[in-house]
Design an enzyme around this catalytic site. Sequence first.
Site, mmCIF file in Angstrom:
data_model
loop_
_atom_site.group_PDB
_atom_site.id
_atom_site.type_symbol
_atom_site.label_atom_id
_atom_site.label_comp_id
_atom_site.label_asym_id
_atom_site.label_seq_id
_atom_site.Cartn_x
_atom_site.Cartn_y
_atom_site.Cartn_z
ATOM 1 N N CYS A 11 0.851 -1.188 0.000
ATOM 2 C CA CYS A 11 0.000 0.000 0.000
ATOM 3 C C CYS A 11 0.886 1.236 0.000
ATOM 4 C CB CYS A 11 -0.915 -0.009 1.220
ATOM 5 S SG CYS A 11 -1.870 1.504 1.432
ATOM 6 N N CYS A 19 -1.001 6.828 5.866
ATOM 7 C CA CYS A 19 -2.019 6.155 6.669
ATOM 8 C C CYS A 19 -1.410 4.884 7.248
ATOM 9 C CB CYS A 19 -3.239 5.820 5.813
ATOM 10 S SG CYS A 19 -4.507 4.857 6.687
ATOM 11 N N CYS A 22 -3.733 0.137 8.863
ATOM 12 C CA CYS A 22 -3.521 -1.300 8.671
ATOM 13 C C CYS A 22 -2.140 -1.656 9.221
ATOM 14 C CB CYS A 22 -3.642 -1.671 7.195
ATOM 15 S SG CYS A 22 -5.277 -1.415 6.503
ATOM 16 N N CYS A 95 -7.694 3.293 -1.572
ATOM 17 C CA CYS A 95 -7.427 2.338 -0.485
ATOM 18 C C CYS A 95 -7.724 0.911 -0.934
ATOM 19 C CB CYS A 95 -8.276 2.697 0.724
ATOM 20 S SG CYS A 95 -8.133 1.534 2.094
ATOM 21 N N GLN A 219 -21.296 -6.525 9.818
ATOM 22 C CA GLN A 219 -19.872 -6.826 9.779
ATOM 23 C C GLN A 219 -19.217 -6.218 8.547
ATOM 24 O OE1 GLN A 219 -18.505 -8.148 12.276
ATOM 25 N NE2 GLN A 219 -19.804 -9.657 13.254
ATOM 26 N N GLU A 269 -32.346 -7.271 20.849
ATOM 27 C CA GLU A 269 -31.411 -6.219 20.452
ATOM 28 C C GLU A 269 -31.889 -4.891 21.018
ATOM 29 O OE1 GLU A 269 -28.831 -3.644 19.076
ATOM 30 O OE2 GLU A 269 -28.488 -5.788 18.729
ATOM 31 N N ASN A 312 -23.453 -12.559 20.579
ATOM 32 C CA ASN A 312 -22.506 -11.837 19.725
ATOM 33 C C ASN A 312 -22.339 -10.431 20.283
ATOM 34 O OD1 ASN A 312 -20.881 -11.127 17.522
ATOM 35 N ND2 ASN A 312 -22.643 -10.465 16.312
ATOM 36 N N CYS A 339 -15.631 -10.583 18.972
ATOM 37 C CA CYS A 339 -14.666 -9.749 18.246
ATOM 38 C C CYS A 339 -13.512 -9.342 19.142
ATOM 39 C CB CYS A 339 -15.361 -8.512 17.673
ATOM 40 S SG CYS A 339 -16.109 -7.435 18.923
#
Length: 381
Positions: A11, A19, A22, A95, A219, A269, A312, A339
Amino acid sequence: MNSSLSTVMQCGYYDNGVCRSCTLMGTPYDAQISSKDAHARALLAAYPSAQWLPAMLSRPEAFRNKAKMVVGGTIEAPTLGILDATQHGVDLSACGILETGLRAAFDPIKAFITAARIPPYDVANRRGELKNVLLTQSATGELMVRFVLRSTEALSRMQKHLPNLLPALPQLAVVTANLLPEHKAVVEGDEEVLLAGDETLAMRLGEHVLHLRPASFFQTNTDIAKALYDQAREWIDEAEAHNVWDLYCGVGGFALHVAAPGRKVHGVEVSQPAVESARLSAAEAGLADVTFAVGDATGLNAETTIDAIIVNPPRRGLGDKLCATLEATKAETIVYSSCNAVTLARDLEMLPSYAAERIRLFDMFPQTDHYEIMVLLTRRN
């Protein structure tokens, strides 16, 4: 999903120090997976009898279905990306982790900003209108585009020039203006104005369609999200569960995927718009035995008859209150999708009545050290 483990993504933004989001950019994909696997195994070392399934791999590039772009520059030359240390716009339109349909949308959006004369928001001087542009791409390539504005000042001009944007981006399904009048470090405000298209973006995943409203959570990696849902369905089917609860159900991804004849599924939820979306999806699919309610997952009644529970939670995990409730239920099976393996490990310690049977890592976020992990828990005899 198959992926070349030897892939090394390069990248220019990262290499030039523009940037650094990542953090694993330039690291071979196999090394990324090995590092994540080692991290997860170390955190879950207390469960040596659990079977580790092969990691679910992602495309290392062009996997992200969302773009949250800060607007900078000028009306004549807007930038979409981030702000540098001096609060000036840095354009990240190329990107490489973004899906190609998102990248293709940036130039028409910039042309629209210029034509509609929408001044980018100047953070340092607190003036201007357009703060962020938020895009989501469906699995079939349709787009939801949201313009985050400081006020309604530009709305009439935007509506005037929309007829020029729509032909340039025929895949646009939802176009909204989101109002964020406050000067604070958040991405969006509470008020949404529909400018064109439908109220929801239809996210088709195989035979299921999830309806995403502008503020809905979904997601960031569509393929891996589908893999998570499929894995949960496989484990719930194996358990032969007749009554399933899906806590933190969002727009109903897990609940809809585990639906089956003779099985009742109930999702909970806290977000009313998400529940409305889930109900719409269930109704369209004709799933009368899949229901949803607005509520706090921690309010689950331990006396409720449940065979299996899917959880979740956000990164903070379940917490001691909900873990205690899960312990008190008679559910034979828990599918825990996480996560954050750190809070997952903490929560599992508070669920001593359950044994970790199987564990699988899902690479939701290539080029970073983040990942999703799913654990099948069964009640000890």
